[in-house]
Each structure stands twice: as structure tokens, then as C-alpha cells.
Write an enzyme that holds these catalytic residues in place. Structure first.
Site, PDB file in Angstrom:
ATOM      1  N   THR A  26      -6.130   2.663 -11.429  1.00  0.00           N
ATOM      2  CA  THR A  26      -4.782   2.184 -11.889  1.00  0.00           C
ATOM      3  C   THR A  26      -4.218   2.027 -10.307  1.00  0.00           C
ATOM      4  OG1 THR A  26      -4.340   4.550 -11.175  1.00  0.00           O
ATOM      5  CG2 THR A  26      -4.567   3.844 -13.512  1.00  0.00           C
ATOM      6  N   ASP A  27      -2.928   1.532 -10.383  1.00  0.00           N
ATOM      7  CA  ASP A  27      -2.158   1.078  -9.388  1.00  0.00           C
ATOM      8  C   ASP A  27      -0.983   2.159  -8.997  1.00  0.00           C
ATOM      9  OD1 ASP A  27      -0.166   0.374 -10.868  1.00  0.00           O
ATOM     10  OD2 ASP A  27      -0.549  -1.791 -10.864  1.00  0.00           O
TER      11      ASP A  27
END
Ligand SMILES: CC(C)(COP(=O)(O)OP(=O)(O)OC[C@H]1O[C@@H](n2cnc3c(N)ncnc32)[C@H](O)[C@@H]1OP(=O)(O)O)[C@@H](O)C(=O)NCCC(=O)NCCSC(=O)c1cc(O)c2ccccc2c1O
Length: 151
Positions: free
Chosen positions: A13-14
């Protein structure tokens, strides 16, 4: 069709908490590798240049319809199709938190079964000696025939 299942981890994820767009393509490639392995392809050799050929990706595209979060359980539908003697395309549909059996039957019963993303990769077989196109090896055409859509 081949079905691959994979959990989403924090590393996927970011900063916004969703799967980073490039990681989604990476997950598609993981699914492709799993489909090769489960068909009996020696992936260590396949991704080396020992066979005298390589199958690089010449085109990739992806559409995102819904965000995917850490902890989500993905079901990825892998649908390869031979395009010519030298090339093939893989269509991917990525679903989250749904029954793998429904995805395997290609059933989209309600909003939950709508894909989070759809991607395409196009692959061309080349000789590693001169990097010119060469015919797909038999094992790959057999793999394509095994997982390609039937009419
Ligand atoms: C692959 C190339 C050497 C082709 O060169 P060129 O385009 O000059 O060749 P042709 O004109 O003869 O065309 C051959 C064939 O390719 C189709 N094509 C070419 N470009 C595209 C495109 N952008 N989109 C769609 N299709 C394209 C063309 O239509 C012909 O198809 P036919 O079926 O009609 O014959 C050259 O393009 C090249 O070297 N490109 C760079 C490739 C690259 O570096 N990609 C980056 C990622 S590599 C990668 O991700 C990768 C993934 C794997 O899964 C691998 C698996 C195994 C080994 C290696 C892998 C790998 O590196």
C-alpha cells in the site's frame, strides 16, 4: 482461466492506505507466475535466459474501479489468449473479499463481485541471442491453450 488468491500486505500500500498502482501490475505478474508454476513450467528456468528465449511485456494497462486496502483478500482471474505465433495477451480481473468459486465460474452476482481492477499485459517471445521475435515454445502454447477462454 486460472484463479490466484493473495492477501494484501502493508508493503503493497501507499501513504493513502490503498494498493499503489504499480503494485497492482506486480500482483498481476505474480498471478501469471503462479499459473505457469501450477501448469508445471520450471519458472526458475523460464525467467532466466537458459532456454534461449525470453517473453518480455511490450504493453500493460490497468483500470481501477475500487480501492484495495491492507488485509483485503484478492481473487485474481487470469485469462491468457494467444495473439499470434509470437505473442500472447493476458486479461486480469482483480476481485476483493469474495468467493473464489464465484470468480472461477465467472459469476458477477452483485456489486460485491464487481472487479476492483482490470488489467492487460501483452507479451512477445524473442530470441535472447538477437532479441528478434521467435515462435512461442511448445510449453507456452500448451499453457495458453489450457487456460484460454473456451467458446
Ligand atoms: C520485444 C521487442 C524486441 C519487439 O521488437 P519489435 O517491436 O521491433 O519487433 P516486431 O516489430 O517484430 O514485433 C514483434 C511483435 O511484438 C508486437 N509489439 C511490439 N511492440 C508492441 C507494443 N508496444 N504493444 C503491443 N504489441 C507490440 C508486434 O505487434 C509483433 O507482434 P506479432 O504477434 O504481430 O508478431 C521490443 O519491443 C522490445 O525489446 N521491447 C522492450 C520490452 C521490455 O523491455 N519490456 C519491459 C519489461 S520486461 C518484463 O517485464 C518481463 C516480463 C516477463 O514475464 C518475462 C518473462 C520471461 C523473460 C523475460 C521477461 C521480462 O523481461
Amino acid at each position: 482461466m486460472y484463479i490466484h488468491q493473495r492477501q494484501i500486505y502493508f508493503k503493497d500500500t501507499d501513504a493513502a492506505g490503498v494498493v499503489y498502482f504499480a503494485n497492482a501490475l506486480s500482483i498481476c505478474h505474480e498471478s501469471y507466475e503462479a499459473a505457469l508454476r501450477d501448469f508445471g513450467v520450471d519458472v526458475r528456468e523460464f525467467f532466466s535466459d537458459r532456454g534461449g528465449y525470453a517473453v518480455p511485456i511490450v504493453h500493460a494497462e490497468i483500470d481501477f474501479y475500487q480501492p484495495v486496502f491492507c488485509g483485503d483478500r484478492l481473487v485474481i482471474q487470469v485469462l491468457p489468449e494467444q495473439r499470434s505465433l509470437y505473442s500472447f495477451q493476458i486479461n486480469y480481473q482483480i476481485f476483493a473479499n469474495c468467493e473464489a468459486d464465484l470468480v472461477a465460474q465467472d459469476i458477477q452476482l452483485n456489486a460485491k463481485q464487481k472487479p476492483c481492477a482490470k488489467a492487460i499485459t501483452q507479451h512477445v517471445c524473442i530470441s535472447t541471442s538477437d532479441r528478434r521475435k521467435t515462435e512461442l515454445p511448445d510449453q507456452l502454447t500448451q499453457w495458453l491453450a489450457n487456460y484460454s477462454p473456451t467458446d
